[in-house]
Design a protein around this motif. Sequence first.
Motif, mmCIF file in Angstrom:
data_model
loop_
_atom_site.group_PDB
_atom_site.id
_atom_site.type_symbol
_atom_site.label_atom_id
_atom_site.label_comp_id
_atom_site.label_asym_id
_atom_site.label_seq_id
_atom_site.Cartn_x
_atom_site.Cartn_y
_atom_site.Cartn_z
ATOM 1 N N LYS A 656 -51.427 -177.128 12.642
ATOM 2 C CA LYS A 656 -52.601 -178.000 12.675
ATOM 3 C C LYS A 656 -52.583 -178.938 13.876
ATOM 4 N N GLN A 657 -51.413 -179.407 14.266
ATOM 5 C CA GLN A 657 -51.370 -180.318 15.400
ATOM 6 C C GLN A 657 -51.783 -179.638 16.691
ATOM 7 N N VAL A 658 -51.634 -178.295 16.770
ATOM 8 C CA VAL A 658 -52.094 -177.576 17.963
ATOM 9 C C VAL A 658 -53.604 -177.488 17.979
ATOM 10 N N LEU A 659 -54.235 -177.447 16.806
ATOM 11 C CA LEU A 659 -55.686 -177.283 16.713
ATOM 12 C C LEU A 659 -56.450 -178.598 16.659
ATOM 13 N N THR A 664 -57.826 -177.714 24.029
ATOM 14 C CA THR A 664 -56.638 -176.928 24.336
ATOM 15 C C THR A 664 -56.964 -175.436 24.302
ATOM 16 N N PRO A 665 -56.271 -174.624 25.106
ATOM 17 C CA PRO A 665 -56.524 -173.166 25.087
ATOM 18 C C PRO A 665 -56.257 -172.540 23.719
ATOM 19 N N ALA A 667 -56.648 -173.921 20.689
ATOM 20 C CA ALA A 667 -57.760 -174.199 19.782
ATOM 21 C C ALA A 667 -58.984 -173.375 20.162
ATOM 22 N N ALA A 668 -59.257 -173.261 21.444
ATOM 23 C CA ALA A 668 -60.417 -172.471 21.876
ATOM 24 C C ALA A 668 -60.277 -171.008 21.454
ATOM 25 N N PHE A 669 -59.060 -170.482 21.623
ATOM 26 C CA PHE A 669 -58.831 -169.080 21.235
ATOM 27 C C PHE A 669 -58.961 -168.896 19.717
ATOM 28 N N PHE A 670 -58.415 -169.903 18.982
ATOM 29 C CA PHE A 670 -58.489 -169.819 17.520
ATOM 30 C C PHE A 670 -59.933 -169.808 17.048
ATOM 31 N N TYR A 671 -60.754 -170.786 17.507
ATOM 32 C CA TYR A 671 -62.138 -170.863 17.028
ATOM 33 C C TYR A 671 -62.976 -169.681 17.544
ATOM 34 N N ARG A 672 -62.647 -169.182 18.733
ATOM 35 C CA ARG A 672 -63.391 -168.030 19.251
ATOM 36 C C ARG A 672 -63.121 -166.797 18.390
ATOM 37 N N GLN A 673 -61.879 -166.572 17.980
ATOM 38 C CA GLN A 673 -61.558 -165.418 17.152
ATOM 39 C C GLN A 673 -62.142 -165.541 15.745
ATOM 40 N N PHE A 674 -62.150 -166.765 15.220
ATOM 41 C CA PHE A 674 -62.757 -166.946 13.905
ATOM 42 C C PHE A 674 -64.263 -166.678 13.974
ATOM 43 N N THR A 675 -64.887 -167.135 15.053
ATOM 44 C CA THR A 675 -66.326 -166.891 15.195
ATOM 45 C C THR A 675 -66.617 -165.402 15.356
ATOM 46 N N SER A 676 -65.732 -164.645 16.016
ATOM 47 C CA SER A 676 -65.930 -163.202 16.122
ATOM 48 C C SER A 676 -65.841 -162.535 14.744
ATOM 49 N N CYS A 677 -64.989 -163.091 13.854
ATOM 50 C CA CYS A 677 -64.943 -162.571 12.480
ATOM 51 C C CYS A 677 -66.243 -162.862 11.740
ATOM 52 N N VAL A 678 -66.796 -164.055 11.966
ATOM 53 C CA VAL A 678 -68.093 -164.388 11.357
ATOM 54 C C VAL A 678 -69.178 -163.441 11.873
ATOM 55 N N LYS A 679 -69.114 -163.104 13.195
ATOM 56 C CA LYS A 679 -70.079 -162.166 13.773
ATOM 57 C C LYS A 679 -69.956 -160.793 13.108
ATOM 58 N N LEU A 680 -68.722 -160.315 12.881
ATOM 59 C CA LEU A 680 -68.536 -159.025 12.207
ATOM 60 C C LEU A 680 -69.035 -159.077 10.774
ATOM 61 N N LEU A 681 -68.824 -160.249 10.119
ATOM 62 C CA LEU A 681 -69.336 -160.402 8.762
ATOM 63 C C LEU A 681 -70.861 -160.304 8.746
ATOM 64 N N LEU A 715 -56.303 -173.770 7.975
ATOM 65 C CA LEU A 715 -55.510 -174.407 9.032
ATOM 66 C C LEU A 715 -56.330 -175.361 9.894
ATOM 67 N N VAL A 716 -57.645 -175.392 9.670
ATOM 68 C CA VAL A 716 -58.494 -176.296 10.456
ATOM 69 C C VAL A 716 -58.179 -177.738 10.034
ATOM 70 N N PRO A 717 -57.754 -178.598 10.991
ATOM 71 C CA PRO A 717 -57.349 -179.968 10.591
ATOM 72 C C PRO A 717 -58.524 -180.859 10.234
ATOM 73 N N ASP A 718 -59.651 -180.692 10.824
ATOM 74 C CA ASP A 718 -60.800 -181.561 10.596
ATOM 75 C C ASP A 718 -61.641 -180.974 9.471
ATOM 76 N N PRO A 719 -61.838 -181.722 8.339
ATOM 77 C CA PRO A 719 -62.669 -181.205 7.248
ATOM 78 C C PRO A 719 -64.115 -180.975 7.678
ATOM 79 N N VAL A 720 -64.623 -181.811 8.550
ATOM 80 C CA VAL A 720 -66.009 -181.632 8.991
ATOM 81 C C VAL A 720 -66.139 -180.313 9.756
#
Length: 795
Positions: A656-659, A664-665, A667-681, A715-720
Amino acid sequence: MDTKLEKKKKKKRETAVVSFMDEEEEGEVFQVKKSSQSRRLAKQIEKEKRRREMLEKEASNGNEADIKLEPVSPPAVPNAAEPAESAPRPAVLSGRAAEMAGYHSSDEDEKPAGRRPLHRFTPRASLDNVLKDGAIPDAATIHAVRKRREQARRQQEAAPNFVPLSQDGAGSGAGGRPAHQEDDDSGPDDDRVTFTVSTAARDREARRDQFNAARDQEDEHASDGDDKELARWENQQIKKAFSGPQLASVTAEHYLLPTGEADEPGGAATRLADPLGRRQRRPLAELTPHAVRQRLQQKLGELRLAQSGHVAARDRALDDLVSGQSEIDRLEREAPRAFRRYQYYQDIRGYVTDLIECFDEKMALIEELEGRMLEVLRARSQKLILRRRADVRDQRMELDSSTQRAGVHYSEQSADEVASRRRRAAEREGRRTRRRRARELSASGGADHPDGLSSDDETAATDGDQFQKDRDAVLHDAAAVMADVEEDFSTLAGVCRHFVEWRRIDAQAYRDAYVSLSLPRALAPLVRLQMLAWNPLAEGECPELESHAWFAELVVFGADRAADSEEALRDDPDCLLVSRVLERVVLPKMTALVDQVWDPMSNAQTLRLVHLVRQLVRDYPTVSGTSGQLRRLLQAVVTAFKASIKDDVFVPRFPKQVLESRSTPAAAFFYRQFTSCVKLLGNMLSWTELLGDACLQQLALGDLLNDSMLLPLTLVPDPVEAVNKCKLVASALPRAWFQGDASLPQLNMFVSYLTMLAVQLNKTASKTTPLKAIVAILKKVGATEAHSKVSAMLE
């Protein structure tokens, strides 16, 4: 005639009579039918018997010993090798010879006095003398004695007080015992004759008994045959004597009888066979005028009924003759038209045969061209997919903490690997920049566009040029496929013209031949040749189906008929021609593209494909759930989604402290990959109402959301920020799944995570907006209990 028959009978009977009694005594008469062979055998036996008796007298000189008789046989022919003085061999008799052994006819009694006469066995003394001489009485003699005893017994029973004075004919013992009791040896009777003979004599007696039984049976059959022959001869003579007028009178009487009596087995048929009056005639009292009149009327009615049947048959024959002649005339008038139709069907048969042979030869070329075009499209698609997967792998290796701790740096890798990795990173960042700039220049502005939701379909200029070159080469070869074929076979217009003419000339035969069902198969090669470059997955390569030349040609197929009403269109057998051609040509091509070209991670390709399938299902009746081609297409879609989940879905697990920092690269990679999963969904859920709900829920919610997205989401640290990601997931869910109040079982983990987020946000100061978003999501997915709990936090 009768006198002659009686004389013949008497003559036959006189020659067959043999008596064993004196001439002055009238006793039983036995008839023996003897053949000439048996007589000759009897003579030979008699000669042998006399010779043997003379030899015995010379040897015995009056000795009264028991005589053992040897088997009698006819004199054998002397053999030259044997001495002349040898005794004759005993003969073996069989058949008629054995039966006639020891018998003689009445004609033999008149022999010269030098021959020894046979005994008559009439008196009792004669029988005793024969027994004393050692001779064996034959069965006929014994039978005669029994007959005399039986006659005496009957006389004694008729007059019990009568005692005969003489012993002649005394055949019964004391008390008048019957003949069958005379043969019983159990009781002591002084008058019973004791037969004490040698063994040879006993064997001879047994043979004689067998002979008598066979003779009686043969005489019985012979008498039956004689009676039948005599009756047959009498019937022939009667028929010869029966005149023609008499036969006519008997026939007339047969027709005057009632029907049932004439048909009886003993009726008129018997009287015709026996016309001399030996039949039962009807009494004259029954042949009254009224009866005769009634019979004549009955016969007249039968004749009238038969006549009416004959008249009806004649009328039917005349009607058949008239109708047959009219049919002949009609066929003669229609003969020219039938000949023209025959010629036309021969022509159309020859055309269809030539068309099939032409397409059989060209189909191999068409299939080869389709394979080449599919390979060109697949190469471009696979290059994009492999590039995306290489980018993800490069970023993961750059950001992997375990790799960094292991001290693996670019400097320790080969120069080629480092150069290719840096080149791919530069190209990746350049494509992202160009897409971001294109979104900013668009009307929407792209401010709210999440990073990773767009598709990376951009290709290099060199790759595009090579693709276009390969594509043009395939189209050039396709243009030369039908270059050596005439227009009637190489164009849709030429082929359709022949079938339209057939339909116009004979519509009923066109229907009976089921041309409407075979026509899509006949037109499919030409349509496939025109659809060779069609690609519904790429923009600019997928013109509308209605814009193709073959579509316009088939739409107007047979439209030049006079009847254009709604009922005529409904009864038109070719009204589904375009739909059947689409099902046969377009759907298999789409299945091949989905299997080898389609990228499920591409939002643009998925939207084009879904739009086309919905259009086909909506506008064309044969493209429905019962279509086998459509089922194969949807099965290919499901297979592609499963492969994409396995190979393309990857969300890294960072602390969580990395995100915490979005810049940071990692965090950007993490959210980009999660968004690609949402796109596949979202791509999966766009197939709602096309794929089955159960299959789609298992793919989208079970395999993708629960297995690959929920754990990284925790693993997302921010609830919002986590609520925002949940809003992206909820926006992709179709509302058709949540018409009731119950939620889906696959969403239980998602609802639990939303409830946990609500509890965390309730402890913060700025909780209103995120909690309202969570309440809206829970309401959409039908989680009633969780919705009530979170709503209570807002109060």
